[in-house]
Write an enzyme that holds these catalytic residues in place. Sequence first.
Site, PDB file in Angstrom:
ATOM      1  N   VAL A 175       0.854  -1.176   0.000  1.00 56.69           N
ATOM      2  CA  VAL A 175       0.000   0.000   0.000  1.00 56.69           C
ATOM      3  C   VAL A 175       0.897   1.235   0.000  1.00 56.69           C
ATOM      4  O   VAL A 175       1.812   1.341   0.816  1.00 56.69           O
ATOM      5  CB  VAL A 175      -0.881  -0.019   1.274  1.00 56.69           C
ATOM      6  CG1 VAL A 175      -1.724   1.238   1.363  1.00 56.69           C
ATOM      7  CG2 VAL A 175      -1.743  -1.269   1.300  1.00 56.69           C
ATOM      8  N   CYS A 176       0.643   2.164  -0.895  1.00 55.58           N
ATOM      9  CA  CYS A 176       1.473   3.381  -0.978  1.00 55.58           C
ATOM     10  C   CYS A 176       1.279   4.240   0.273  1.00 55.58           C
ATOM     11  O   CYS A 176       0.152   4.618   0.604  1.00 55.58           O
ATOM     12  CB  CYS A 176       1.092   4.198  -2.204  1.00 55.58           C
ATOM     13  SG  CYS A 176       1.923   5.807  -2.214  1.00 55.58           S
ATOM     14  N   ILE A 177       2.373   4.581   0.928  1.00 56.54           N
ATOM     15  CA  ILE A 177       2.272   5.301   2.214  1.00 56.54           C
ATOM     16  C   ILE A 177       1.671   6.698   2.055  1.00 56.54           C
ATOM     17  O   ILE A 177       0.820   7.094   2.853  1.00 56.54           O
ATOM     18  CB  ILE A 177       3.638   5.336   2.938  1.00 56.54           C
ATOM     19  CG1 ILE A 177       3.469   5.919   4.343  1.00 56.54           C
ATOM     20  CG2 ILE A 177       4.706   6.105   2.156  1.00 56.54           C
ATOM     21  CD1 ILE A 177       4.592   5.586   5.285  1.00 56.54           C
TER      22      ILE A 177
END
Lengths: 100, 119, 143
Positions: B77-79
Site C-alpha cells: 500500500v502506498c504510504i
Amino acid sequence: MLHMMNKSPFERNSLDSMIRLSKKGSPVLLLEDGVYAATKGTTVADQVTAMVGDHAVYVLGPDLQARAIGEDRLLDGVTVVDYGGFVDLVVEHGTTQSWL
Amino acid sequence: MKIGVLVNEGPFTHQASDTAYHFVKAAIEKGHDVLRVFFYYDGVNNANKLSEPQADDRNLVKLWGDLAKEHNLDLVVCIAAALRRGIKDEILAEGFRISGLGQLIEVGIAADRTVMFGD
Amino acid sequence: MSEEPDLHFDTEGIKKKFMFLNRKAPYGTVYALEILEMVLISAAFEQHACITFVDDGVYQIVKGHDTKALNMKNFSPMYGVIEMEKEDADGDEDEDMVWRIIVEKESMEARGLTADNFSIDVEVLSSAELADVIEDMDVVLGG
C-alpha cells in the site's frame, strides 16, 4: 502491446482515445463496462466493426455474463476470453496499456 | 513470467479491484510469478480491515489477504496515498504492508509485465 | 507490517522505458496530482520516461492556475520540477536516460489550445506519432 479498455463508450471517450492512439495490429481487450462497446446495434457499432478490422478484439466473458450480454449480441469477429485467457493475452503481447 | 499489478481504486465504488483480483488469481493458477500488487490512489482502501461488507457480498479486503497468505503474495500500500485516506498500521488488514511509491517503480522495472487496473 | 524490512528486487543495470499518461483534468479529481508524485519518484530510478498529456490531461499544464479560492494545493509548480528533471536527464552525459514531455496535438486542438498556453516546454506530436511512441514503451502507468 495489449490495449485494455474498461469504460462504456456512452460514458467516456476512452474507446475513441484507444482507437486514435493504438497501432493497427495491436490486440484490444474490452472488459468491465467496456464490453458494452462490443454489442450489436449501438451507435458505436460501425466504429467497433472498423476496429475489429484493424485489431484482434477480445471481450472478458465474466463481464458479459454479469451484464446479461449473450454471445449472440456480440459484433462479428469479437472473441470471448475468461480470466485465464486475459492472462495469456498479457503474457503474449508485451506491454499493456489500460484506457480508463 | 514475472508480473506486477497496480490497483488504483478501492474495493466498492469501482470494479477495478475485483478484476485485478481475478486476474492475479488466474495468473498464479497458470504458474506465473506475481511479484507484487501495488495499491495506489483510492486503491489503498483495499487494505482497510475495518471494512465490513454485507454478509451476502464478497469481501475483497479479506480475499486479497487470503490470496497473499496462500501464495506469499506481496501486497503493498502506498504510504503517501494511504496516510491521506486514513489508512495506517492500526487498521491495516492482514497480508498488506505499507511502503513507498518507489516500490511501484521498482516492480515496473523488475517485472516482465505491469498491468494497471483503475477508473 | 511496515516495521518489517521492505522487500526489494534486483533492478541493477535494467533500464526501461516508462510512460506516465495523463488523461484527466486537474482539481476535479486527484489523478493528476498523484501521477505527478509517481513521475517524481521515478526520477531516482534513472529510467527513461515519457510524461504525456492526452485528452483532458492537457488542461493540467495550462498556465495561470490559481486555486486559492478553492483552498486546494496548486500543484502546477510540480510540472516545472519535471521540466528540470528532464533537463538534468538531457544534460547528464554519464547516464543514458531520456525524458520527454509530450502533448498530443489532436487533444490540444480539440480544446482550443496551442503550445503557447502551456507553462512548460512540450513536444507536440500527432496521434499517429504518439501511437508509435506508446507502442515502444515497456511500462505505461496512468491512463
